[in-house]
Scaffold this motif. Sequence first.
Motif, mmCIF file in Angstrom:
data_model
loop_
_atom_site.group_PDB
_atom_site.id
_atom_site.type_symbol
_atom_site.label_atom_id
_atom_site.label_comp_id
_atom_site.label_asym_id
_atom_site.label_seq_id
_atom_site.Cartn_x
_atom_site.Cartn_y
_atom_site.Cartn_z
ATOM 1 N N ILE A 1 0.858 -1.172 0.000
ATOM 2 C CA ILE A 1 0.000 0.000 0.000
ATOM 3 C C ILE A 1 0.902 1.233 0.000
ATOM 4 O O ILE A 1 1.937 1.260 0.665
ATOM 5 C CB ILE A 1 -0.918 0.031 1.244
ATOM 6 N N ARG A 2 0.530 2.271 -0.725
ATOM 7 C CA ARG A 2 1.311 3.512 -0.795
ATOM 8 C C ARG A 2 0.995 4.353 0.431
ATOM 9 O O ARG A 2 -0.133 4.743 0.659
ATOM 10 C CB ARG A 2 0.944 4.242 -2.091
ATOM 11 N N TRP B 1 4.233 -0.087 1.937
ATOM 12 C CA TRP B 1 4.095 -0.752 3.230
ATOM 13 C C TRP B 1 3.022 -1.812 3.124
ATOM 14 O O TRP B 1 2.001 -1.614 2.489
ATOM 15 C CB TRP B 1 3.722 0.284 4.281
ATOM 16 N N ASP B 2 3.251 -2.926 3.748
ATOM 17 C CA ASP B 2 2.236 -3.966 3.860
ATOM 18 C C ASP B 2 1.618 -3.814 5.246
ATOM 19 O O ASP B 2 2.317 -3.950 6.247
ATOM 20 C CB ASP B 2 2.892 -5.334 3.700
ATOM 21 N N ALA C 1 5.276 6.286 -6.699
ATOM 22 C CA ALA C 1 5.385 7.672 -6.235
ATOM 23 C C ALA C 1 4.194 8.537 -6.608
ATOM 24 O O ALA C 1 3.812 9.427 -5.846
ATOM 25 C CB ALA C 1 6.671 8.304 -6.760
ATOM 26 N N ASP C 2 3.591 8.295 -7.760
ATOM 27 C CA ASP C 2 2.485 9.133 -8.212
ATOM 28 C C ASP C 2 1.126 8.677 -7.692
ATOM 29 O O ASP C 2 0.115 9.332 -7.956
ATOM 30 C CB ASP C 2 2.442 9.167 -9.747
ATOM 31 N N LEU C 3 1.081 7.580 -6.947
ATOM 32 C CA LEU C 3 -0.189 7.087 -6.418
ATOM 33 C C LEU C 3 -0.660 7.940 -5.244
ATOM 34 O O LEU C 3 0.144 8.528 -4.528
ATOM 35 C CB LEU C 3 -0.046 5.648 -5.926
ATOM 36 N N ALA C 4 -1.947 7.955 -5.034
ATOM 37 C CA ALA C 4 -2.508 8.603 -3.846
ATOM 38 C C ALA C 4 -2.185 7.744 -2.622
ATOM 39 O O ALA C 4 -2.008 6.525 -2.731
ATOM 40 C CB ALA C 4 -4.022 8.747 -4.009
ATOM 41 N N TYR C 5 -2.082 8.375 -1.465
ATOM 42 C CA TYR C 5 -1.841 7.631 -0.231
ATOM 43 C C TYR C 5 -2.934 6.595 -0.023
ATOM 44 O O TYR C 5 -4.097 6.813 -0.369
ATOM 45 C CB TYR C 5 -1.804 8.558 0.978
ATOM 46 N N HIS C 6 -2.548 5.464 0.547
ATOM 47 C CA HIS C 6 -3.436 4.347 0.892
ATOM 48 C C HIS C 6 -3.950 3.584 -0.322
ATOM 49 O O HIS C 6 -4.830 2.744 -0.192
ATOM 50 C CB HIS C 6 -4.613 4.806 1.776
ATOM 51 N N GLN C 7 -3.382 3.845 -1.484
ATOM 52 C CA GLN C 7 -3.783 3.122 -2.695
ATOM 53 C C GLN C 7 -2.901 1.886 -2.825
ATOM 54 O O GLN C 7 -1.702 1.920 -2.538
ATOM 55 C CB GLN C 7 -3.626 4.007 -3.928
#
Length: 109
Positions: A10-11, A17-18, A99-105
């Motif tokens: 997860i981002r 992070w897992d 890096a370009d993903l939204a948090y928690h994606q």
Amino acid sequence: MPEEVEAPMIRYRFGPWDPRYRQFLAFLMARGLVTITSSHRPERVRLTSGGKRAAAALADMDEFHPIVTRCRAMRGNLAEWSGTDLKNLVYQLFPEEVADLAYHQEIRP
């Protein structure tokens, strides 16, 4: 090496992070295999003597040979890097995937 992702990451703000890691660490700590020092930031996780014996026994098993080989390859390369340095490398190498993903994606290959 398999192409399939074993468990999606997860981002989060400070990198991939897992979310199961906390459960894994609690499990290992409850069995006396690791200690977690929370007085440091970031927290420090260290193997106990029992954890070292268990790790050595697992490393000798054929089933774990691919993982052991990868870990040994990293020992001289990135093992001394800080978490921030590793995060920055992941973001640099995989901007679109991570890096370009939204948090928690969820991170997908």
